[in-house]
Design a protein around this motif. Structure first.
Motif, short mmCIF file in Angstrom:
data_model
loop_
_atom_site.label_atom_id
_atom_site.label_comp_id
_atom_site.label_asym_id
_atom_site.label_seq_id
_atom_site.Cartn_x
_atom_site.Cartn_y
_atom_site.Cartn_z
N CYS A 56 -32.53 -38.74 -0.93
CA CYS A 56 -31.17 -37.74 -1.32
C CYS A 56 -30.82 -37.55 0.25
O CYS A 56 -31.09 -37.55 1.31
N HIS A 60 -25.96 -34.92 -2.17
CA HIS A 60 -26.96 -34.59 -3.33
C HIS A 60 -27.27 -32.84 -3.21
O HIS A 60 -26.83 -32.11 -5.11
N VAL A 61 -27.70 -32.54 -2.37
CA VAL A 61 -28.25 -31.36 -3.07
C VAL A 61 -27.04 -29.98 -2.78
O VAL A 61 -26.41 -29.56 -3.61
N ALA A 128 -30.37 -36.88 -9.58
CA ALA A 128 -29.48 -36.93 -9.09
C ALA A 128 -30.04 -35.23 -8.90
O ALA A 128 -30.90 -34.28 -8.49
N LEU A 131 -33.97 -34.96 -7.95
CA LEU A 131 -34.34 -35.18 -7.32
C LEU A 131 -33.99 -34.40 -6.48
O LEU A 131 -34.60 -33.37 -5.14
N ALA A 132 -32.25 -33.32 -6.24
CA ALA A 132 -32.30 -32.56 -5.73
C ALA A 132 -33.81 -30.84 -5.79
O ALA A 132 -33.89 -30.38 -4.83
N ILE A 135 -36.46 -31.40 -3.70
CA ILE A 135 -36.08 -31.60 -2.17
C ILE A 135 -36.55 -29.95 -1.84
O ILE A 135 -36.46 -29.72 -1.17
N THR A 176 -39.97 -34.52 4.47
CA THR A 176 -38.10 -34.58 4.13
C THR A 176 -37.29 -34.43 4.31
O THR A 176 -35.94 -35.44 4.58
N MET A 180 -33.64 -37.54 4.82
CA MET A 180 -32.87 -36.85 4.87
C MET A 180 -32.07 -37.19 5.93
O MET A 180 -30.55 -37.63 5.96
N TYR A 183 -31.07 -40.48 5.65
CA TYR A 183 -29.81 -41.35 4.59
C TYR A 183 -28.80 -40.70 5.42
O TYR A 183 -27.77 -42.32 5.45
#
Length: 331
Positions: A56, A60-61, A128, A131-132, A135, A176, A180, A183
């Motif tokens: 992620c 995405h967030v 999506a 997952l967000a 997170i 986390t 990110m 990523y």
């Protein structure tokens, strides 16, 4: 090599509903030799969280937060409505100060489960969004978990709030965020490149967390057999309510199709049990961990049942659409 490891990961995910309870039972059986390794739990879990983070990125967030209503609704259901139900149920069955009541509330207070993303994907939900949600919820968990415990129990129990916040930061938030960052720096390429190693290893670490936590609480379980007659139904009701709550309340958003109901059902229903066990064992009595442990045993089978229900509902709707189409053609 890559194909073999990918196949292993898919097999683990497919049979996780059976693997995790079996791992739990193995931890109980092998408690004596395993209990010396319980200090590994935070490190194993931090790696699992890191692997989640590498899937992620900031975009995405941001994309999910542009439409924040599903996120807000899920968090309210998961961490306000569900804890209140768990508290009232515990109050009715065990009393306000009971460790089982605390355990039921803790089950609903802990962050949303990473495994919910897998079930959302298998059920054609919004991966999506799922997952967000995981997170975002992980990021606020250092404040949500102790805040809910303080709000509902107040001075009736004593625990190290700053210590709990710090632990949640170290085992959830920092790994986390690190994932990110990886990523972003890799442009999203690190996860597929590293998947043959990181994915199966994270599954083994997840199972290891369950195994070692089970070993840690096994010595106390023999004294709790009489209590389980009430504790098991209470956990079953709580888990089922969390799943049903997301599905039913998704109607508030008036979304078309099954994507959003499926996503909200799994995300609001599944909890990060590993965190719950770490917190329960670290800050409360062993009895508090019992509802969390039972949640492990019930959560995955309940997800399987829900998946079956979704498939049957979708098959029924498909038949209805086909009948309507044939009827129109007949006219």
């Amino acid at each position: 090599m890559r194909e073999t490891m990918d196949m292993w990961t898919r097999m683990f995910e497919k049979y996780m509903f059976a693997i995790i309870p079996c791992t739990l039972l193995l931890g109980f059986i092998l408690s004596r030799p395993l209990i010396a390794y319980t200090d590994w739990i935070p490190y194993l879990f931090a790696f699992v969280t890191f692997v989640m983070g590498i899937g992620c990125g900031r975009k995405h967030v941001q994309d999910v937060l542009k439409k924040p209503l599903p996120v807000v609704l899920t968090l309210v259901l998961a961490h306000l409505v569900a804890p209140l139900l768990a508290y009232e149920l515990g109050l009715l069955l065990f009393g306000a100060g009971s460790p089982y009541t605390i355990g039921l509330v803790l089950f609903t207070a802990i962050p949303l489960g990473v495994s919910s993303v897998l079930w959302v994907g298998m059920s054609s939900g919004n991966v999506a969004l799922a997952l967000a949600l995981v997170i975002v919820d992980s990021a606020i968990s250092p404040f949500v978990v102790p805040g809910l415990i303080e709000w509902l129990f107040g001075a009736s129990i004593q625990f190290d709030t700053p210590g709990m916040i710090l632990d949640l930061m170290l085992i959830i938030v920092l790994p986390t965020l690190l994932g990110m960052v990886v990523y972003e720096l890799s442009g999203g390429k690190f996860k597929p490149w590293s998947a043959p190693i990181t994915q199966p290893l994270s599954k083994l670490c997840f199972a290891g967390v369950v195994l070692l936590n089970a070993a840690a609480i096994a010595p106390q379980l023999s004294a709790l057999k009489g209590d389980l007659l009430l504790v098991i139904p209470s956990v079953l009701i709580t888990v089922a309510f969390c799943y049903g709550l997301g599905y039913v309340c998704s109607g508030i958003l008036r979304a078309k199709g099954r994507e959003l109901p499926v996503t909200l059902a799994y995300t609001s229903g599944m909890r990060n049990i590993s965190v719950g066990m770490v917190i329960a064992m670290g800050y409360f009595s062993p009895q508090t961990a019992v509802p969390v442990v039972l949640g492990i045993m019930l959560q995955q089978p309940m997800a399987t049942l829900q998946y079956s229900i979704f498939q049957r509902v979708e098959a029924y709707r498909s038949r209805q659409r086909l009948k309507e189409a044939n009827y129109i053609k007949g006219d």
